[in-house]
Design a protein around this motif. Structure first.
Motif, PDB file in Angstrom:
ATOM      1  N   ASN A  73      -2.517  -0.388  -7.456  1.00 21.81           N
ATOM      2  CA  ASN A  73      -1.193   0.238  -7.721  1.00 21.81           C
ATOM      3  C   ASN A  73      -1.168   0.363  -9.378  1.00 21.81           C
ATOM      4  OD1 ASN A  73      -0.913   0.133  -5.078  1.00 21.81           O
ATOM      5  ND2 ASN A  73       0.685  -1.310  -5.141  1.00 21.81           N
TER       6      ASN A  73
ATOM      7  N   GLN B 161      -4.226  -5.494  -4.414  1.00 23.01           N
ATOM      8  CA  GLN B 161      -3.298  -4.249  -4.212  1.00 23.01           C
ATOM      9  C   GLN B 161      -2.565  -3.887  -5.640  1.00 23.01           C
ATOM     10  OE1 GLN B 161      -3.436  -2.234  -1.501  1.00 23.01           O
ATOM     11  NE2 GLN B 161      -2.478  -0.968  -2.942  1.00 23.01           N
TER      12      GLN B 161
ATOM     13  N   THR C  77       0.857  -1.250  -0.118  1.00 24.06           N
ATOM     14  CA  THR C  77      -0.019  -0.015  -0.034  1.00 24.06           C
ATOM     15  C   THR C  77       0.858   1.295  -0.019  1.00 24.06           C
ATOM     16  OG1 THR C  77      -0.036   0.153   2.432  1.00 24.06           O
ATOM     17  CG2 THR C  77      -1.818  -1.174   1.328  1.00 24.06           C
ATOM     18  N   SER C  78       0.277   2.350  -0.354  1.00 25.04           N
ATOM     19  CA  SER C  78       0.966   3.732  -0.465  1.00 25.04           C
ATOM     20  C   SER C  78       1.731   3.984   1.155  1.00 25.04           C
ATOM     21  CB  SER C  78       0.218   4.777  -0.732  1.00 25.04           C
ATOM     22  OG  SER C  78      -0.929   4.956   0.269  1.00 25.04           O
ATOM     23  N   ASP C  79       1.212   3.458   2.393  1.00 25.58           N
ATOM     24  CA  ASP C  79       1.872   3.512   3.376  1.00 25.58           C
ATOM     25  C   ASP C  79       2.502   2.242   3.995  1.00 25.58           C
ATOM     26  OD1 ASP C  79      -0.436   2.233   3.682  1.00 25.58           O
ATOM     27  OD2 ASP C  79      -1.123   3.031   5.533  1.00 25.58           O
ATOM     28  N   ASP C  80       3.356   1.565   3.034  1.00 28.52           N
ATOM     29  CA  ASP C  80       4.179   0.603   3.001  1.00 28.52           C
ATOM     30  C   ASP C  80       3.666  -0.806   3.910  1.00 28.52           C
ATOM     31  OD1 ASP C  80       6.166   1.566   1.641  1.00 28.52           O
ATOM     32  OD2 ASP C  80       7.044   2.560   3.110  1.00 28.52           O
ATOM     33  N   VAL C  81       2.154  -0.991   3.847  1.00 32.17           N
ATOM     34  CA  VAL C  81       1.659  -1.969   4.584  1.00 32.17           C
ATOM     35  C   VAL C  81       1.533  -3.318   3.535  1.00 32.17           C
ATOM     36  CG1 VAL C  81      -0.454  -3.321   5.276  1.00 32.17           C
ATOM     37  CG2 VAL C  81       0.345  -0.786   6.269  1.00 32.17           C
TER      38      VAL C  81
END
Length: 127
Positions: free
Chosen positions: A59, A55, A40-44
Motif C-alpha cells: 500500500n 500488504q 487490500t484494495s478490495d477491503d480484505v
C-alpha cells in the motif's frame, strides 16, 4: 536532491536499517503518506502479522507510485505496532522492502484504530 544519513558518534548508533537523522537538500517536493493499513484494495484483511505487514508495504508502494515516486524517495518511516512481539518480524519485512535504504525511523507500540490491524505505517518521501 541531496540526501545524507547522519549518525552522531556521541549518540547511540542505529541498529537495523535506519539512520538517526536524514538531511535532505535541494528537493523539489515532499510527499506525506498517511498511515497505510493492512487492507487490500478490495477491503480484505490478510491473516497474520507477516501477511499484513507485506500488504502495508504494498500500500505504501502504491501511494508512492501514484505520486510518481519510488521507495528510494522515502526519508522517514513511522510504524505503529499493535504488539511488541511483532518487532522482529516487522524489522525483517521492512528490510525486505527497503533493502539498503536507511531512512529516519520510529516504531511505536500503540492501540491501533481497528483491533484487527496489527500495524500501520506512514512515510515521508522527498524528490
Amino acid at each position: 536532491m541531496k540526501r545524507d544519513n547522519i549518525n552522531a558518534i556521541n549518540a547511540p548508533q542505529p541498529r537495523g536499517g535506519y539512520a538517526q537523522a536524514v538531511s535532505v537538500e535541494s528537493f523539489q517536493r515532499l510527499l506525506f503518506v498517511s498511515g497505510q493499513i493492512p487492507m487490500t484494495s478490495d477491503d480484505v484483511l490478510p491473516e497474520g502479522f507477516e501477511a499484513q505487514a507485506r500488504q502495508v508495504w504494498l500500500n505504501v508502494d502504491a501511494q508512492l507510485k501514484a505520486a510518481g515516486m519510488t521507495k528510494s524517495n522515502i526519508v522517514k518511516v513511522t510504524t505503529y505496532l499493535a504488539d511488541r512481539n511483532h518487532t522482529l518480524a516487522n524489522r525483517e519485512i521492512r528490510s525486505d522492502y527497503l533493502g539498503a535504504l536507511a531512512p529516519a525511523m520510529t516504531v511505536v507500540i500503540a492501540g491501533i484504530f481497528d483491533s484487527g490491524w496489527l500495524l500501520e505505517v506512514e512515510v515521508v518521501a522527498a524528490e
